[in-house]
Design a protein around this motif. Structure first.
Motif, PDB file in Angstrom:
ATOM      1  N   ILE A   1       0.843  -1.202   0.000  1.00  0.00           N
ATOM      2  CA  ILE A   1       0.000   0.000   0.000  1.00  0.00           C
ATOM      3  C   ILE A   1       0.875   1.248   0.000  1.00  0.00           C
ATOM      4  O   ILE A   1       0.622   2.210  -0.739  1.00  0.00           O
ATOM      5  CB  ILE A   1      -0.947  -0.007   1.220  1.00  0.00           C
ATOM      6  CG1 ILE A   1      -1.946  -1.163   1.112  1.00  0.00           C
ATOM      7  CG2 ILE A   1      -1.682   1.326   1.341  1.00  0.00           C
ATOM      8  CD1 ILE A   1      -2.774  -1.380   2.364  1.00  0.00           C
ATOM      9  N   LYS A   2       1.922   1.229   0.822  1.00  0.00           N
ATOM     10  CA  LYS A   2       2.855   2.370   0.869  1.00  0.00           C
ATOM     11  C   LYS A   2       3.469   2.611  -0.508  1.00  0.00           C
ATOM     12  O   LYS A   2       3.613   3.758  -0.961  1.00  0.00           O
ATOM     13  CB  LYS A   2       3.946   2.088   1.898  1.00  0.00           C
ATOM     14  CG  LYS A   2       5.216   2.935   1.771  1.00  0.00           C
ATOM     15  CD  LYS A   2       4.983   4.382   2.108  1.00  0.00           C
ATOM     16  CE  LYS A   2       6.211   5.259   1.889  1.00  0.00           C
ATOM     17  NZ  LYS A   2       7.510   4.696   2.137  1.00  0.00           N
ATOM     18  N   ASP A   3       3.830   1.538  -1.195  1.00  0.00           N
ATOM     19  CA  ASP A   3       4.436   1.683  -2.519  1.00  0.00           C
ATOM     20  C   ASP A   3       3.469   2.361  -3.491  1.00  0.00           C
ATOM     21  O   ASP A   3       3.886   3.175  -4.327  1.00  0.00           O
ATOM     22  CB  ASP A   3       4.844   0.310  -3.057  1.00  0.00           C
ATOM     23  CG  ASP A   3       5.504   0.403  -4.419  1.00  0.00           C
ATOM     24  OD1 ASP A   3       6.624   0.937  -4.494  1.00  0.00           O
ATOM     25  OD2 ASP A   3       4.893  -0.045  -5.409  1.00  0.00           O
ATOM     26  N   LYS A   4       2.193   2.039  -3.381  1.00  0.00           N
ATOM     27  CA  LYS A   4       1.199   2.645  -4.279  1.00  0.00           C
ATOM     28  C   LYS A   4       0.963   4.118  -3.952  1.00  0.00           C
ATOM     29  O   LYS A   4       0.495   4.880  -4.804  1.00  0.00           O
ATOM     30  CB  LYS A   4      -0.140   1.896  -4.189  1.00  0.00           C
ATOM     31  CG  LYS A   4      -0.038   0.400  -4.464  1.00  0.00           C
ATOM     32  CD  LYS A   4       0.639   0.110  -5.789  1.00  0.00           C
ATOM     33  CE  LYS A   4       0.845  -1.388  -5.981  1.00  0.00           C
ATOM     34  NZ  LYS A   4       1.664  -1.680  -7.190  1.00  0.00           N
ATOM     35  N   LEU A   5       1.292   4.511  -2.733  1.00  0.00           N
ATOM     36  CA  LEU A   5       1.069   5.893  -2.304  1.00  0.00           C
ATOM     37  C   LEU A   5       2.395   6.619  -2.062  1.00  0.00           C
ATOM     38  O   LEU A   5       2.494   7.476  -1.190  1.00  0.00           O
ATOM     39  CB  LEU A   5       0.213   5.914  -1.036  1.00  0.00           C
ATOM     40  CG  LEU A   5      -1.220   5.412  -1.206  1.00  0.00           C
ATOM     41  CD1 LEU A   5      -1.918   5.302   0.141  1.00  0.00           C
ATOM     42  CD2 LEU A   5      -2.014   6.331  -2.132  1.00  0.00           C
TER      43      LEU A   5
ATOM     44  N   LEU B   1       1.751   2.682   8.355  1.00  0.00           N
ATOM     45  CA  LEU B   1       1.653   3.872   7.513  1.00  0.00           C
ATOM     46  C   LEU B   1       1.538   5.101   8.403  1.00  0.00           C
ATOM     47  O   LEU B   1       1.010   5.034   9.517  1.00  0.00           O
ATOM     48  CB  LEU B   1       0.439   3.771   6.592  1.00  0.00           C
ATOM     49  CG  LEU B   1       0.394   2.526   5.704  1.00  0.00           C
ATOM     50  CD1 LEU B   1      -0.895   2.495   4.898  1.00  0.00           C
ATOM     51  CD2 LEU B   1       1.610   2.460   4.792  1.00  0.00           C
ATOM     52  N   ARG B   2       2.023   6.218   7.888  1.00  0.00           N
ATOM     53  CA  ARG B   2       2.068   7.436   8.702  1.00  0.00           C
ATOM     54  C   ARG B   2       1.670   8.625   7.843  1.00  0.00           C
ATOM     55  O   ARG B   2       2.210   8.835   6.758  1.00  0.00           O
ATOM     56  CB  ARG B   2       3.485   7.619   9.251  1.00  0.00           C
ATOM     57  CG  ARG B   2       3.712   8.850  10.083  1.00  0.00           C
ATOM     58  CD  ARG B   2       5.134   8.862  10.619  1.00  0.00           C
ATOM     59  NE  ARG B   2       6.105   8.791   9.531  1.00  0.00           N
ATOM     60  CZ  ARG B   2       7.405   8.559   9.709  1.00  0.00           C
ATOM     61  NH1 ARG B   2       7.867   8.329  10.916  1.00  0.00           N
ATOM     62  NH2 ARG B   2       8.230   8.532   8.675  1.00  0.00           N
TER      63      ARG B   2
ATOM     64  N   ALA C   1      -5.475   2.266  -3.423  1.00  0.00           N
ATOM     65  CA  ALA C   1      -4.169   1.657  -3.171  1.00  0.00           C
ATOM     66  C   ALA C   1      -4.320   0.248  -2.610  1.00  0.00           C
ATOM     67  O   ALA C   1      -3.538  -0.653  -2.940  1.00  0.00           O
ATOM     68  CB  ALA C   1      -3.365   2.528  -2.214  1.00  0.00           C
ATOM     69  N   CYS C   2      -5.328   0.046  -1.771  1.00  0.00           N
ATOM     70  CA  CYS C   2      -5.580  -1.289  -1.214  1.00  0.00           C
ATOM     71  C   CYS C   2      -5.928  -2.283  -2.316  1.00  0.00           C
ATOM     72  O   CYS C   2      -5.453  -3.427  -2.316  1.00  0.00           O
ATOM     73  CB  CYS C   2      -6.707  -1.228  -0.184  1.00  0.00           C
ATOM     74  SG  CYS C   2      -6.247  -0.456   1.381  1.00  0.00           S
ATOM     75  N   ASN C   3      -6.762  -1.854  -3.254  1.00  0.00           N
ATOM     76  CA  ASN C   3      -7.113  -2.722  -4.380  1.00  0.00           C
ATOM     77  C   ASN C   3      -5.873  -3.139  -5.158  1.00  0.00           C
ATOM     78  O   ASN C   3      -5.685  -4.319  -5.477  1.00  0.00           O
ATOM     79  CB  ASN C   3      -8.099  -2.000  -5.305  1.00  0.00           C
ATOM     80  CG  ASN C   3      -9.544  -2.165  -4.875  1.00  0.00           C
ATOM     81  OD1 ASN C   3     -10.160  -3.191  -5.105  1.00  0.00           O
ATOM     82  ND2 ASN C   3     -10.078  -1.144  -4.236  1.00  0.00           N
TER      83      ASN C   3
ATOM     84  N   GLU D   1      -1.593  -7.185  -6.299  1.00  0.00           N
ATOM     85  CA  GLU D   1      -0.161  -7.459  -6.440  1.00  0.00           C
ATOM     86  C   GLU D   1       0.271  -8.643  -5.586  1.00  0.00           C
ATOM     87  O   GLU D   1       1.146  -9.423  -5.974  1.00  0.00           O
ATOM     88  CB  GLU D   1       0.621  -6.208  -6.040  1.00  0.00           C
ATOM     89  CG  GLU D   1       2.117  -6.299  -6.237  1.00  0.00           C
ATOM     90  CD  GLU D   1       2.799  -5.002  -5.878  1.00  0.00           C
ATOM     91  OE1 GLU D   1       3.360  -4.921  -4.768  1.00  0.00           O
ATOM     92  OE2 GLU D   1       2.753  -4.059  -6.690  1.00  0.00           O
ATOM     93  N   LEU D   2      -0.344  -8.777  -4.408  1.00  0.00           N
ATOM     94  CA  LEU D   2       0.041  -9.845  -3.487  1.00  0.00           C
ATOM     95  C   LEU D   2      -0.672 -11.160  -3.772  1.00  0.00           C
ATOM     96  O   LEU D   2      -0.300 -12.199  -3.220  1.00  0.00           O
ATOM     97  CB  LEU D   2      -0.250  -9.417  -2.046  1.00  0.00           C
ATOM     98  CG  LEU D   2       0.545  -8.212  -1.525  1.00  0.00           C
ATOM     99  CD1 LEU D   2       0.090  -7.851  -0.122  1.00  0.00           C
ATOM    100  CD2 LEU D   2       2.040  -8.495  -1.546  1.00  0.00           C
TER     101      LEU D   2
END
Length: 314
Positions: free
Chosen positions: A221-225, A276-277, A305-307, A312-313
């Motif tokens: 998720i961090k990578d997508k954001l 996440l922060r 981003a979750c989708n 991806e996973l």
């Protein structure tokens, strides 16, 4: 009492990020306000609504006590909103200058010191450097006063925005993401109510008991954001940062992970949680400025981003 007996110690406050928030507590005469009067003023000036119940007592007392310590670190390039590298440290006593000073012979001559013993250049802890950052900080403070009518209003409204975002996350129900022909149910929880304007949170797949899988999900998720080279910065709907928290140094983490559905019996001193922060720097998350619900826009970006992360996973 102890100092009179020859016993003393140095108290330093690392306020590199949050130091500027002390402006919230100062009235237009730069006097530290009593707590109830402060809350009344913050509410009246539409800086922090009473409904948010901020500051709580420990936060109020912590900022009040800053005036009693021996030294404080403050970084204007953080909550000072100065767009140049700028850091500072303030000492209660000028005697410290004699410890950190260095008179480089290629810069100073003896006559310089005799004419002006306050030479700033000799007291900089990291050697000589340009004055642009210092000038930027000076200009910012001249334009925006260091009280609740200046920096206090700007930062205070970001504090309220962070509290609203925390409340939104805390009230979130499990939600479904659909990708690749299958569905996954996810849950999001904030770690703790923010002291200032930083909100920490994480996602997990409902039914997942593995911390490793949960960490992989949040990394994705961090990578997508995150900012990616080649993509214009304004093309990103949202950008988040992240950090890792060690279980051995954060005693509240097992309870948090248990609430997230993780099997805490598998944790050890080497376990860490990827979270996440979001640093809420903007004052515009409240309804004082706009009818648009930016928190819901951000939640939509998180869902998107979750989708992508779950796909991806998979």
């Amino acid at each position: 009492k102890l100092e009179n007996e020859g016993i003393s110690f140095w108290i330093h406050v690392d306020a590199a990020y949050g130091g500027y928030a002390r402006s919230i507590f100062l009235d237009e005469n730069f006097e530290f306000m009593e707590k109830e009067s402060l809350k009344e003023q913050l509410d009246r000036l539409k800086i922090v609504s009473k409904s948010v119940n901020w500051p709580v007592e420990p936060i109020y007392q912590a900022y009040k006590a800053i005036s009693q310590v021996d030294s404080v670190t403050v970084d204007p390039h953080k909550l000072g909103y100065v767009p140049y590298p700028a850091g500072g440290i303030a000492f209660r006593t000028k005697l410290v200058r004699n410890i950190i000073s260095f008179f480089a012979p290629y810069i100073f001559e003896q006559k310089d010191w005799e004419r002006n013993p306050q030479l700033l250049g000799s007291f900089i802890m990291e050697g000589s450097k340009p004055g642009a950052s210092a000038a930027a900080v000076w200009a910012a403070h001249r334009v925006i006063p260091l009280n609740m009518l200046g920096y206090g209003k700007l930062i205070g409204e970001s504090v309220e925005g962070a509290q609203l975002f925390y409340n939104r996350l805390a009230a979130s129900e499990p939600f479904t993401v659909k990708t690749g022909g299958f569905e996954k149910e996810l849950v999001v929880r904030p770690l703790a109510q923010p002291d200032l304007n930083i909100v920490i949170y994480a996602f997990n797949i409902v039914g997942n008991r593995s911390l490793e899988v949960m960490n992989r999900l949040n990394r994705a998720i961090k990578d997508k954001l995150s900012y990616h080279e080649g993509k214009p910065i304004l093309a990103h709907e949202a950008i988040v940062s992240s950090t890792e928290l060690e279980v051995k140094t954060n005693k509240a983490l097992p309870n948090y992970l248990k609430a997230m559905g993780i099997d805490v019996s598998t944790l050890d001193d080497e376990s860490s949680v990827f979270v996440l922060r979001s640093c809420i720097m903007t004052p515009y998350l409240t309804s004082d400025y706009t009818d648009e619900d930016y928190i819901e826009r951000f939640m939509a970006a998180l869902l998107h981003a979750c989708n992508a992360a779950v796909a991806e996973l998979a």
